[in-house]
Design a protein around this motif. Sequence first.
Motif, mmCIF file in Angstrom:
data_model
loop_
_atom_site.group_PDB
_atom_site.id
_atom_site.type_symbol
_atom_site.label_atom_id
_atom_site.label_comp_id
_atom_site.label_asym_id
_atom_site.label_seq_id
_atom_site.Cartn_x
_atom_site.Cartn_y
_atom_site.Cartn_z
ATOM 1 N N GLU A 1 6.426 -3.221 6.330
ATOM 2 C CA GLU A 1 5.778 -4.001 5.274
ATOM 3 C C GLU A 1 6.677 -4.118 4.047
ATOM 4 O O GLU A 1 6.732 -5.172 3.405
ATOM 5 N N LYS B 1 7.303 11.126 7.567
ATOM 6 C CA LYS B 1 6.336 10.439 8.421
ATOM 7 C C LYS B 1 7.047 9.307 9.150
ATOM 8 O O LYS B 1 7.786 8.536 8.535
ATOM 9 N N THR C 1 0.712 5.894 0.053
ATOM 10 C CA THR C 1 0.004 7.173 0.096
ATOM 11 C C THR C 1 0.890 8.209 -0.577
ATOM 12 O O THR C 1 2.125 8.085 -0.571
ATOM 13 N N GLY D 1 7.918 5.867 10.645
ATOM 14 C CA GLY D 1 7.588 4.503 10.251
ATOM 15 C C GLY D 1 7.326 4.320 8.770
ATOM 16 O O GLY D 1 6.995 3.216 8.332
ATOM 17 N N MET D 2 7.476 5.398 7.995
ATOM 18 C CA MET D 2 7.206 5.323 6.562
ATOM 19 C C MET D 2 8.488 5.576 5.766
ATOM 20 O O MET D 2 9.334 6.378 6.161
ATOM 21 N N PHE E 1 4.724 7.481 0.056
ATOM 22 C CA PHE E 1 5.192 6.809 1.266
ATOM 23 C C PHE E 1 4.747 5.349 1.211
ATOM 24 O O PHE E 1 3.639 5.046 0.740
ATOM 25 N N VAL E 2 5.601 4.435 1.718
ATOM 26 C CA VAL E 2 5.192 3.051 1.960
ATOM 27 C C VAL E 2 5.628 2.684 3.373
ATOM 28 O O VAL E 2 6.606 3.236 3.898
ATOM 29 N N ASP E 3 4.917 1.765 3.989
ATOM 30 C CA ASP E 3 5.243 1.343 5.345
ATOM 31 C C ASP E 3 6.597 0.631 5.361
ATOM 32 O O ASP E 3 6.831 -0.304 4.590
ATOM 33 N N ALA E 4 7.497 1.063 6.248
ATOM 34 C CA ALA E 4 8.863 0.535 6.274
ATOM 35 C C ALA E 4 8.896 -0.956 6.601
ATOM 36 O O ALA E 4 9.606 -1.733 5.944
ATOM 37 N N LYS F 1 0.832 -1.200 0.000
ATOM 38 C CA LYS F 1 0.000 0.000 0.000
ATOM 39 C C LYS F 1 0.873 1.259 0.000
ATOM 40 O O LYS F 1 1.982 1.259 0.540
#
Length: 209
Positions: free
Chosen positions: A39, A15, A7, A17-18, A34-37, A5
């Motif tokens: 994940e 951000k 954003t 954690g991103m 941004f992507v979740d680090a 995912k």
Amino acid sequence: MLTLKFTNRNKGEEKAGMLKAVYYGAKEKAQSIFVDAIEFEKLYREAGQSSVINLEGEGKKFQVMIKDVSYEPIKYVPNHIDFYVVEKGVKIDAHIPFEFVGVSEAVKTFGGQLVKVMHELHVEAEAVDLPSSLEVDLSALENLDSVIEVKDIKLPKGVELYKTEPDEIIASISKAEEEDLSAPVSGDISNIEVEEKGKKDEGESGDSE
């Protein structure tokens, strides 16, 4: 197919954690995201750099490859990712890593040295057909004159060699002879890996009387 995912990201935005990233393609304008680090790291361990994944967010969905990963120099953790949007029916070139399996009889029995000349193969295919790795069976190296060449590797359907000759050597056996340190070394040997796994002399295992 694995999914990640995203954003959208504004210039200079941070951000916790991103990870900062960008996606782009031949027909897709570059967009900062941004992507979740956590994940991403989980997905990257499983998919690698040549697999196609789904990138979803902001009402959009793309099939992408991980084109490039930049790392923080001290902690050596990812700090930026480039995603390349692939097009169906369009071939791209990629470097696919080798996975070496099996045991060479020439090393195990005859005391040879395993020499890995290549560690990846340059191929061309549609992105969805690209494998994450290619298997090289070292058991084919049965004697001291054995070699494994590019043409010995079975490529998946839809995958072709790209700027690589079929007779290029992937791995070979070197006779375990004493090196002449005075001899000059020529050519580029930076990618050649030699593994010494030959038999030890019988006299080395015990004390002399």
